[in-house]
Design a protein around this motif. Structure first.
Motif, PDB file in Angstrom:
ATOM      1  N   GLN A  99       0.727  -1.304  -0.020  1.00 38.87           N
ATOM      2  CA  GLN A  99      -0.077   0.066  -0.034  1.00 38.87           C
ATOM      3  C   GLN A  99       0.990   1.418  -0.093  1.00 38.87           C
ATOM      4  N   ILE A 100       1.984   1.262   0.735  1.00 43.51           N
ATOM      5  CA  ILE A 100       2.689   2.286   1.075  1.00 43.51           C
ATOM      6  C   ILE A 100       3.468   2.471  -0.345  1.00 43.51           C
ATOM      7  N   ARG A 101       4.032   1.513  -1.272  1.00 40.30           N
ATOM      8  CA  ARG A 101       4.540   1.416  -2.105  1.00 40.30           C
ATOM      9  C   ARG A 101       3.977   1.978  -3.522  1.00 40.30           C
ATOM     10  N   GLN A 102       2.551   1.812  -3.307  1.00 41.18           N
ATOM     11  CA  GLN A 102       1.719   2.188  -4.425  1.00 41.18           C
ATOM     12  C   GLN A 102       1.486   3.791  -4.116  1.00 41.18           C
ATOM     13  N   LEU A 103       1.439   4.125  -2.915  1.00 45.30           N
ATOM     14  CA  LEU A 103       1.281   5.738  -2.778  1.00 45.30           C
ATOM     15  C   LEU A 103       2.423   6.529  -2.917  1.00 45.30           C
ATOM     16  N   VAL A 104       3.823   5.832  -2.557  1.00 38.68           N
ATOM     17  CA  VAL A 104       5.039   6.414  -3.281  1.00 38.68           C
ATOM     18  C   VAL A 104       5.037   6.694  -4.635  1.00 38.68           C
ATOM     19  N   GLU A 105       4.539   5.628  -5.395  1.00 37.46           N
ATOM     20  CA  GLU A 105       4.586   5.992  -6.762  1.00 37.46           C
ATOM     21  C   GLU A 105       3.483   6.808  -7.419  1.00 37.46           C
ATOM     22  N   SER A 106       2.402   6.961  -6.884  1.00 35.53           N
ATOM     23  CA  SER A 106       1.262   8.034  -7.219  1.00 35.53           C
ATOM     24  C   SER A 106       1.762   9.379  -6.719  1.00 35.53           C
ATOM     25  N   SER A 107       2.389   9.524  -5.768  1.00 36.11           N
ATOM     26  CA  SER A 107       2.508  10.834  -4.801  1.00 36.11           C
ATOM     27  C   SER A 107       3.642  11.355  -5.416  1.00 36.11           C
ATOM     28  N   GLY A 108       4.798  10.683  -6.053  1.00 43.83           N
ATOM     29  CA  GLY A 108       6.110  11.261  -6.514  1.00 43.83           C
ATOM     30  C   GLY A 108       7.080  11.470  -5.397  1.00 43.83           C
ATOM     31  N   ALA A 109       6.623  10.946  -4.268  1.00 43.11           N
ATOM     32  CA  ALA A 109       7.567  10.702  -2.999  1.00 43.11           C
ATOM     33  C   ALA A 109       9.093  10.618  -3.593  1.00 43.11           C
ATOM     34  N   GLN A 110      10.106  11.317  -3.046  1.00 41.65           N
ATOM     35  CA  GLN A 110      11.485  11.044  -3.497  1.00 41.65           C
ATOM     36  C   GLN A 110      12.363  10.361  -2.197  1.00 41.65           C
ATOM     37  N   LEU A 111      11.581  10.065  -1.258  1.00 38.24           N
ATOM     38  CA  LEU A 111      12.176   9.459  -0.073  1.00 38.24           C
ATOM     39  C   LEU A 111      11.264   8.839   1.070  1.00 38.24           C
ATOM     40  N   VAL A 112      11.481   7.914   1.405  1.00 38.68           N
ATOM     41  CA  VAL A 112      10.308   7.051   2.394  1.00 38.68           C
ATOM     42  C   VAL A 112      10.948   7.013   3.731  1.00 38.68           C
ATOM     43  N   VAL A 113      10.337   7.465   4.936  1.00 36.29           N
ATOM     44  CA  VAL A 113      11.008   7.426   6.125  1.00 36.29           C
ATOM     45  C   VAL A 113       9.943   6.569   6.707  1.00 36.29           C
ATOM     46  N   ILE A 114      10.523   5.419   7.521  1.00 33.80           N
ATOM     47  CA  ILE A 114       9.690   4.493   8.252  1.00 33.80           C
ATOM     48  C   ILE A 114      10.317   3.839   9.568  1.00 33.80           C
ATOM     49  N   GLY A 115       9.911   3.925  10.769  1.00 32.85           N
ATOM     50  CA  GLY A 115      10.343   3.354  11.898  1.00 32.85           C
ATOM     51  C   GLY A 115      10.511   1.722  11.741  1.00 32.85           C
ATOM     52  N   THR A 116      11.432   1.222  12.565  1.00 35.16           N
ATOM     53  CA  THR A 116      11.596  -0.412  12.766  1.00 35.16           C
ATOM     54  C   THR A 116      12.192  -0.554  13.859  1.00 35.16           C
ATOM     55  N   HIS A 117      11.584  -1.578  14.302  1.00 39.00           N
ATOM     56  CA  HIS A 117      11.985  -2.442  15.670  1.00 39.00           C
ATOM     57  C   HIS A 117      13.186  -2.966  15.435  1.00 39.00           C
ATOM     58  N   GLY A 118      13.614  -3.335  14.282  1.00 39.49           N
ATOM     59  CA  GLY A 118      15.054  -3.946  14.228  1.00 39.49           C
ATOM     60  C   GLY A 118      14.988  -5.454  14.772  1.00 39.49           C
ATOM     61  N   ARG A 119      13.834  -6.046  14.638  1.00 39.36           N
ATOM     62  CA  ARG A 119      13.860  -7.563  15.208  1.00 39.36           C
ATOM     63  C   ARG A 119      14.358  -8.204  14.105  1.00 39.36           C
ATOM     64  N   HIS A 120      14.839  -9.440  14.588  1.00 36.92           N
ATOM     65  CA  HIS A 120      15.702 -10.435  13.913  1.00 36.92           C
ATOM     66  C   HIS A 120      15.192 -11.806  14.370  1.00 36.92           C
ATOM     67  N   GLY A 121      15.752 -12.756  13.443  1.00 39.62           N
ATOM     68  CA  GLY A 121      15.544 -14.054  13.783  1.00 39.62           C
ATOM     69  C   GLY A 121      13.974 -14.351  14.020  1.00 39.62           C
ATOM     70  N   MET A 122      13.765 -15.279  14.938  1.00 41.68           N
ATOM     71  CA  MET A 122      12.377 -15.730  15.056  1.00 41.68           C
ATOM     72  C   MET A 122      11.249 -14.876  15.127  1.00 41.68           C
ATOM     73  N   ARG A 123      11.568 -13.640  15.970  1.00 39.57           N
ATOM     74  CA  ARG A 123      10.712 -12.482  16.449  1.00 39.57           C
ATOM     75  C   ARG A 123      10.397 -11.923  15.041  1.00 39.57           C
ATOM     76  N   ARG A 124      11.311 -11.685  14.072  1.00 41.62           N
ATOM     77  CA  ARG A 124      11.023 -11.089  12.812  1.00 41.62           C
ATOM     78  C   ARG A 124      10.144 -12.000  11.836  1.00 41.62           C
ATOM     79  N   LEU A 125      10.651 -13.305  11.706  1.00 44.65           N
ATOM     80  CA  LEU A 125       9.963 -14.337  10.980  1.00 44.65           C
ATOM     81  C   LEU A 125       8.276 -14.338  11.463  1.00 44.65           C
ATOM     82  N   LEU A 126       8.299 -14.335  12.855  1.00 41.70           N
ATOM     83  CA  LEU A 126       6.738 -14.559  13.447  1.00 41.70           C
ATOM     84  C   LEU A 126       5.994 -13.246  13.221  1.00 41.70           C
ATOM     85  N   LEU A 127       6.461 -12.079  13.240  1.00 40.01           N
ATOM     86  CA  LEU A 127       5.901 -10.928  13.339  1.00 40.01           C
ATOM     87  C   LEU A 127       5.708 -10.114  11.904  1.00 40.01           C
TER      88      LEU A 127
END
Length: 151
Positions: A99-127
Motif C-alpha cells: 500500500q505504501i509503495r503504491q502511494l509512493v509511486e502515485s505521489s511522486g515521493a522521493q524518499l520514504v521514512v519509516i520506523g523499525t523495531h529492528g527485530r531479527h531471527g524468529m521474532r522477525r519471522l513470526l511478526l
C-alpha cells in the motif's frame, strides 16, 4: 535534494521517531512532507466466525485520523508543509508495504521514512516486517529509523 518526503506512522514509538526524522529532513531540504497511515485490514484474512466488525473498523479509522492530526500538528510546529493520507484498502488484507509503495509511486515521493523495531531471527519471522518489505519493494530510497533497544 528531496522535494517530497513520505513518512508512515502507526502510533508506535518507532514511527514517532521516524516522524521526527522526517520533519527534520523536510525542514532542512525545504521539502513537503506527506504523512501516511495505512489501516491494517489483515484481521480479515482470518475466519473469526460471525463477528460484527463495524466497531473494530470504526475504531481503526478513528485512531488513524487522530494519528494523522497529531502528525500534522507536529509538522506545523516544525514549520514544515504537510499533507496527510489515510489508506483504507480492504482488499489489500494487511499488505501495508505494498500500500505504501503504491502511494509512493502515485505521489511522486522521493524518499520514504519509516520506523523499525529492528527485530531479527524468529521474532522477525513470526511478526513480519513492513519496513523490510518496503525496502525490497520501494523504487525510491527508504530511511529506516530504528528505536533504541529496550532494556
Amino acid at each position: 535534494m528531496y522535494k517530497k518526503i513520505l513518512v508512515a506512522v502507526d502510533g508506535s514509538h518507532c514511527s514517532d521517531l521516524a516522524l521526527d526524522q522526517a520533519i527534520g529532513l523536510a525542514a532542512t531540504c525545504g521539502a513537503e512532507l506527506q504523512v501516511v497511515h495505512v489501516i491494517d485490514n489483515g484481521y480479515l484474512k482470518y475466519d473469526m466466525g460471525y463477528v460484527d466488525l463495524t466497531d473494530l473498523r470504526a475504531g481503526l479509522i478513528k485512531g488513524g485520523e487522530e494519528l494523522l492530526a497529531q502528525a500534522r500538528e507536529k509538522a506545523k510546529a516544525g514549520h514544515v508543509s504537510c499533507k496527510t493520507v489515510m489508506v483504507d484498502e480492504i482488499l489489500a488484507l494487511g499488505d501495508i508495504a505494498h500500500q505504501i509503495r503504491q502511494l509512493v509511486e502515485s505521489s511522486g515521493a522521493q524518499l520514504v521514512v519509516i520506523g523499525t523495531h529492528g527485530r531479527h531471527g524468529m521474532r522477525r519471522l513470526l511478526l513480519g516486517s513492513v519496513a523490510e518489505s518496503l525496502v525490497r519493494l520501494c523504487p525510491v530510497p527508504v530511511l529506516l529509523v530504528r528505536a533504541p533497544e529496550e532494556t
